[in-house]
Design a protein around this motif. Structure first.
Motif, mmCIF file in Angstrom:
data_model
loop_
_atom_site.group_PDB
_atom_site.id
_atom_site.type_symbol
_atom_site.label_atom_id
_atom_site.label_comp_id
_atom_site.label_asym_id
_atom_site.label_seq_id
_atom_site.Cartn_x
_atom_site.Cartn_y
_atom_site.Cartn_z
ATOM 1 N N SER A 101 -14.882 17.822 -4.953
ATOM 2 C CA SER A 101 -13.935 17.641 -6.058
ATOM 3 C C SER A 101 -14.039 18.781 -7.057
ATOM 4 O O SER A 101 -13.026 19.293 -7.547
ATOM 5 C CB SER A 101 -14.204 16.301 -6.758
ATOM 6 O OG SER A 101 -14.012 15.215 -5.886
ATOM 7 N N LEU B 220 -10.604 16.314 -13.033
ATOM 8 C CA LEU B 220 -11.877 16.306 -12.320
ATOM 9 C C LEU B 220 -12.663 15.030 -12.602
ATOM 10 O O LEU B 220 -13.200 14.397 -11.684
ATOM 11 C CB LEU B 220 -12.690 17.529 -12.720
ATOM 12 C CG LEU B 220 -14.111 17.624 -12.141
ATOM 13 C CD1 LEU B 220 -14.066 17.671 -10.623
ATOM 14 C CD2 LEU B 220 -14.833 18.838 -12.698
ATOM 15 N N SER C 297 -11.141 12.174 -10.712
ATOM 16 C CA SER C 297 -11.485 12.195 -9.292
ATOM 17 C C SER C 297 -12.902 11.682 -9.055
ATOM 18 O O SER C 297 -13.148 10.874 -8.148
ATOM 19 C CB SER C 297 -11.328 13.614 -8.757
ATOM 20 O OG SER C 297 -11.704 13.689 -7.398
ATOM 21 N N ARG D 124 -13.697 8.062 -7.313
ATOM 22 C CA ARG D 124 -14.483 8.123 -6.078
ATOM 23 C C ARG D 124 -15.717 7.235 -6.198
ATOM 24 O O ARG D 124 -16.090 6.520 -5.262
ATOM 25 C CB ARG D 124 -14.888 9.567 -5.780
ATOM 26 C CG ARG D 124 -15.745 9.724 -4.518
ATOM 27 C CD ARG D 124 -16.151 11.160 -4.325
ATOM 28 N NE ARG D 124 -15.007 12.000 -4.049
ATOM 29 C CZ ARG D 124 -14.487 12.147 -2.816
ATOM 30 N NH1 ARG D 124 -15.019 11.499 -1.795
ATOM 31 N NH2 ARG D 124 -13.450 12.936 -2.647
ATOM 32 N N GLU E 101 -6.618 11.652 -3.154
ATOM 33 C CA GLU E 101 -7.443 12.372 -2.169
ATOM 34 C C GLU E 101 -7.300 11.712 -0.813
ATOM 35 O O GLU E 101 -7.087 10.541 -0.704
ATOM 36 C CB GLU E 101 -8.912 12.320 -2.613
ATOM 37 C CG GLU E 101 -9.086 13.054 -3.922
ATOM 38 C CD GLU E 101 -10.528 13.081 -4.359
ATOM 39 O OE1 GLU E 101 -11.412 13.143 -3.480
ATOM 40 O OE2 GLU E 101 -10.787 13.036 -5.542
#
Length: 285
Positions: free
Chosen positions: A26, A268, A271, A275, A285
């Motif tokens: 990432s 960022l 992400s 995740r 993603e």
């Protein structure tokens, strides 16, 4: 017995490895996207100046701005000037970002719990969104003055409506089946909101944050142009009046670069968090 326990003991290690590898991926993707965006912006910037044939006295290219900030004899003073103005603008932006996002979150929770509150307050939010902020500026200045409060109000207005719409959408996208299960077992609407709606709305919340970053900076610049006379916004107005074109272009370039950087940072963090929460698909993603 030994063969049955072996996979279970190895599983956490594999999971941890995948998590760390995903986080590193990432970060690399964010850095790559940022570099590509920077390259495209610089090429388009130089191409527009070259194609339009604007006077070099007015238009400054990427190399001109770079030299003004880093290579000319007064580069240190130039950087200090831009840095000081940037810190003021970022402070104003943070105030507006926080005020707008907190109010949007509280209103979204209230709207989710009560349709009556939504019907009463949503028209006001839409009114603030539909009226140009420049038209509201004189009234805001008369009410709150020309200090930090005006940056909070104007930045908050820019941030409020887009963030509110995104967060409300996220809160209402929770699974109705799970909400009904909580209700059957005696849970209150607030319990369903806390246990189901809020965790499932993380993607929408991060979308609101990403939209709010450039919105808050725009609101801060408007407040500085129209009210406080400080920061990047005030400096640009003063520099234009004095034909300090290098300072104008450097100020615009720096605030644009910082906006892109903060947006990329928010992306960022989104992400990585999604995740970690097992919602990587929501992060695209």
């Amino acid at each position: 017995m030994a063969t049955s326990t072996s996979p279970s003991t190895a599983s956490p290690t594999v999971t941890g490895g995948r998590t760390s590898h995903g986080a590193a991926g990432s970060v690399l993707r964010a850095a790559r996207t940022g570099l590509i965006t920077l390259l495209i912006v610089v090429l388009v910037w130089q191409a527009i100046i070259s194609i339009l044939g604007v006077s070099t006295f007015i238009a400054k290219g990427p190399l001109d701005v770079f030299n003004w900030l880093f290579t000319v004899p007064a580069a240190a003073e130039n950087r200090e000037l831009i840095w000081g103005n940037l810190l003021v603008t970022l402070g104003d932006s943070f105030i507006g970002f926080t005020a707008g996002l907190v109010v949007a979150l509280l209103l979204a929770i209230a709207f989710t719990l009560s349709r009556g509150i939504e019907h009463a307050l949503m028209p006001i939010a839409m009114l603030l969104r539909s009226v140009p902020l420049v038209a509201l500026a004189p009234i805001i200045i008369l009410i709150v003055g020309r200090g930090a409060a005006v940056a909070a109000v104007m930045g908050g207005i820019v941030v409020l409506f887009p963030a509110l719409v995104n967060i409300v959408f996220g809160l209402r996208s929770a699974s109705p089946i799970i909400t009904d299960v909580i209700s059957v077992y005696g849970g209150t609407p607030f319990t369903a909101l806390r246990k189901v709606a809020m965790p499932s709305s993380l993607g929408a919340l991060f979308a609101a944050v990403k939209i709010s970053v450039p919105g808050a900076i725009t609101g801060a610049l408007l407040a500085e142009w129209l009210a406080t006379g400080k920061g990047i916004g005030g400096a640009i107005v003063a520099a234009v009046a004095q034909s300090k074109n290098f300072e104008v272009w450097a100020s615009v370039v720096v605030i644009t670069a910082v906006t892109l950087l903060l947006y990329g940072l928010a992306q960022l963090v989104e992400s990585l968090v999604l995740r970690r929460m097992g919602m990587a698909a929501s992060a695209g993603e």
